[in-house]
Design a protein around this motif. Structure first.
Motif, PDB file in Angstrom:
ATOM      1  N   UNK A  63      32.840  96.511 -24.879  1.00  0.00           N
ATOM      2  CA  UNK A  63      32.728  96.340 -26.335  1.00  0.00           C
ATOM      3  C   UNK A  63      34.093  96.400 -27.018  1.00  0.00           C
ATOM      4  N   UNK A  64      35.108  95.894 -26.330  1.00  0.00           N
ATOM      5  CA  UNK A  64      36.420  95.680 -26.946  1.00  0.00           C
ATOM      6  C   UNK A  64      36.335  94.346 -27.679  1.00  0.00           C
ATOM      7  N   UNK A  65      36.052  94.410 -28.970  1.00  0.00           N
ATOM      8  CA  UNK A  65      35.679  93.226 -29.739  1.00  0.00           C
ATOM      9  C   UNK A  65      36.706  92.092 -29.702  1.00  0.00           C
ATOM     10  N   UNK A  66      38.037  92.351 -29.573  1.00  0.00           N
ATOM     11  CA  UNK A  66      38.968  91.213 -29.594  1.00  0.00           C
ATOM     12  C   UNK A  66      38.739  90.212 -28.464  1.00  0.00           C
ATOM     13  N   UNK A  67      38.118  90.645 -27.366  1.00  0.00           N
ATOM     14  CA  UNK A  67      37.897  89.735 -26.242  1.00  0.00           C
ATOM     15  C   UNK A  67      36.714  88.796 -26.455  1.00  0.00           C
ATOM     16  N   UNK A  68      35.843  89.132 -27.370  1.00  0.00           N
ATOM     17  CA  UNK A  68      34.567  88.422 -27.476  1.00  0.00           C
ATOM     18  C   UNK A  68      34.740  86.924 -27.711  1.00  0.00           C
ATOM     19  N   UNK A  69      35.667  86.562 -28.555  1.00  0.00           N
ATOM     20  CA  UNK A  69      35.792  85.154 -28.953  1.00  0.00           C
ATOM     21  C   UNK A  69      37.015  84.452 -28.357  1.00  0.00           C
ATOM     22  N   UNK A  70      37.641  85.057 -27.353  1.00  0.00           N
ATOM     23  CA  UNK A  70      38.753  84.386 -26.670  1.00  0.00           C
ATOM     24  C   UNK A  70      38.190  83.243 -25.826  1.00  0.00           C
TER      25      UNK A  70
END
Length: 316
Positions: A160-167
């Motif tokens: 749930x490290x949000x910065x990775x979600x939309x990479x």
């Protein structure tokens, strides 16, 4: 049934919560809200309950930042391909590894025009890497199979490290680096910074063999941290040639960010940027109690993006 498989079954039967971590890696817990997921995972992986209402420790604060620090710059910082342009603009392209090519599909990967030595790796997760030391002996089919598996994986859902979600997942080919002491392998220097101030350095050796990690303060005095079960080598690491430059550049890259780790390779005549990590160990690594509290005190949560009505200094 193999003895190893029996031990695994017994382990999960004895600690049923660990099943949650297992199925989470497979993507079956996406319906669970972020905060609840973090609470469960923290209990599973550390054996303790997490305090997100009044976080004190390093790990607690990292997980609080996952939920509350939504600086849009972070999407770029965790993208191993996109961050190169950002770092080049900040400190100069001489510190950034050369990228030869990039692909969104493994079937498109071509090594024909690549040098004899190179690295293929994914930009959006951990572990998606294939190293070529001799192109004439490189098994591209095996590399494609590994990288294809990683391209399908969204790192966000487990940590749930949000910065990775939309990479956008990509494979890139970049230059192969060799340390000045080839026998020791590439030494990885990781500078952890708090609000733009470097505090300590992890030195990883033997990443693909006898993995050890030693810790130093910014004056290169050894410090003792027990972290993630990685053994500390008996022999100390010599002070790197480019330590002062490494610390200065880490400070420039970390300004305005509550906590971030800047990774480097010191090749003697050249200092090379590795990557940036916003959440060490995803905030789930076990750290000895004293250092978990000590390092937690260094994280200023008021620097979280928008927490005081202003934007982080780095978001420009």
């Amino acid at each position: 049934m193999s003895r190893q498989l029996f031990r695994k079954i017994k382990e999960y039967a004895t600690h049923p919560l660990r099943v949650y971590s297992l199925i989470s890696k497979a993507g079956f817990t996406r319906f669970v809200p972020d905060e609840l997921h973090i609470r469960i995972m923290y209990r599973v992986l550390t054996g303790s309950k997490i305090n997100l209402d009044d976080p004190k420790t390093f790990n607690e604060k990292l997980n609080w930042l996952k939920l509350h620090d939504r600086n849009p710059l972070y999407n770029t910082l965790v993208d191993k391909l996109a961050v190169k342009a950002w770092v080049s603009e900040k400190i100069g392209d001489e510190y950034v590894t050369e990228t030869y090519a990039s692909w969104s599909c493994v079937e498109d990967i071509s090594i024909e025009n690549l040098p004899d030595k190179f690295v293929l790796k994914t930009n959006h997760d951990s572990g998606g890497i294939s190293i070529c030391r001799d192109k004439s002996d490189f098994n591209l089919a095996v590399a494609r199979k590994l990288l294809a598996k990683h391209l399908k994986h969204n790192y966000f859902w487990w940590t749930r490290e949000w910065p990775y979600k939309d990479v956008t997942p990509m494979v890139m080919a970049e230059e192969y680096l060799e340390d000045v002491d080839g026998d020791a392998g590439l030494v990885d220097y990781k500078v952890t910074c708090f609000g733009g101030k470097p505090e300590f350095i992890e030195v990883h050796r033997g990443r693909f063999g006898n993995h050890t990690c030693n810790y130093y303060d910014i004056e290169w005095n050894p410090i003792r941290i027990e972290w993630a079960g990685i053994p500390i080598a008996d022999s100390e690491v010599p002070r790197p040639c480019n330590l002062d430059k490494m610390l200065d550049l880490s400070e420039r890259l970390s300004t305005g960010i509550p906590q971030i780790r800047c990774d480097w390779y010191d090749l003697g005549d050249r200092l090379v940027f590795g990557e940036l990590t916003l959440f060490n160990g995803a905030g789930f690594d076990i750290i000895d109690k004293d250092n978990d509290l000590r390092l937690g005190e260094l994280i200023d949560l008021s620097l979280a993006y928008g927490s005081d009505g202003t934007e982080a200094l780095n978001d420009c």
